[in-house]
Write a protein that holds these residues in place. Sequence first.
Motif, short mmCIF file in Angstrom:
data_model
loop_
_atom_site.label_atom_id
_atom_site.label_comp_id
_atom_site.label_asym_id
_atom_site.label_seq_id
_atom_site.Cartn_x
_atom_site.Cartn_y
_atom_site.Cartn_z
N ARG A 59 0.83 -1.21 0.00
CA ARG A 59 0.00 0.00 0.00
C ARG A 59 0.86 1.26 0.00
O ARG A 59 0.59 2.22 -0.71
N GLU A 60 1.93 1.24 0.81
CA GLU A 60 2.81 2.41 0.86
C GLU A 60 3.53 2.62 -0.47
O GLU A 60 3.70 3.76 -0.92
N TRP A 61 3.94 1.53 -1.10
CA TRP A 61 4.62 1.66 -2.38
C TRP A 61 3.67 2.18 -3.46
O TRP A 61 4.06 2.94 -4.34
N ALA A 62 2.41 1.77 -3.35
CA ALA A 62 1.42 2.27 -4.31
C ALA A 62 1.29 3.79 -4.21
O ALA A 62 1.02 4.47 -5.21
N LEU A 63 1.48 4.36 -3.01
CA LEU A 63 1.43 5.80 -2.83
C LEU A 63 2.73 6.48 -3.26
O LEU A 63 2.71 7.55 -3.89
N GLN A 101 5.62 8.70 -7.47
CA GLN A 101 6.46 9.88 -7.30
C GLN A 101 7.91 9.58 -7.66
O GLN A 101 8.60 10.40 -8.24
N TRP A 102 8.40 8.40 -7.33
CA TRP A 102 9.78 8.01 -7.65
C TRP A 102 9.94 7.89 -9.16
O TRP A 102 10.96 8.26 -9.72
N THR A 111 12.69 9.87 -11.60
CA THR A 111 13.76 9.17 -12.34
C THR A 111 13.58 9.26 -13.84
O THR A 111 14.48 8.89 -14.59
N THR A 112 12.45 9.74 -14.32
CA THR A 112 12.27 9.86 -15.79
C THR A 112 12.53 11.25 -16.28
O THR A 112 12.72 12.20 -15.64
#
Length: 198
Positions: A184-188, A192-193, A197-198
Amino acid sequence: MRKAQRTKRTKRLMWRWRSNPLRRHDDIVEAWIVLAVWTVMALGGTLVGALAAHATDESLASLRAERHTVRAVLLESTTRAVPAGAGVSTDGRVGAEVRWRASDGTPQTGRAQVDAGQKAGARVLVWTDTDGKLTKEPPTATGAAFEAVVVGAGAAFAFGGVTFAAGRALRWRLDRRHYDQWGREWALVGPQWRRRTT
């Protein structure tokens, strides 16, 4: 040098108990689960093992008290060659028809384990129970003590295994909760990351 290594090892083992900004509530719960499981395994396993050994020893002692030997007469010869596996035990005893008198004086007949190599009419000792029926020889005091130790150790290990499995199941549930929370935290945070990075 050794003291420093011991201190480092102790700190590594006790990391869940130390104050740490990265420590989660679940880390404390997991530490308590581990402590509880090992305590229950040590104390409960010892208690269960001791109770099982005591119960086994008492049961075998009552068998020794209930069973006794009586004199009997062989009704058939045990000198004939008996094929291997045909009722011959590993201690050289064979099943044979015997006659004995019950405690009330009535004649009884039955099959009992006797030493091989005897002729009909020989006097032998057989084991009977309180009802006067043929039975097996009870274990000796030494054999009973060994059996009680084995049963007690088996009960302690079985209890420890069940307790350990329950602890592992609880920790597995905590791990599943961690993975779900991280997901769940990674989905949030993940989107943004990717933008950075792009």
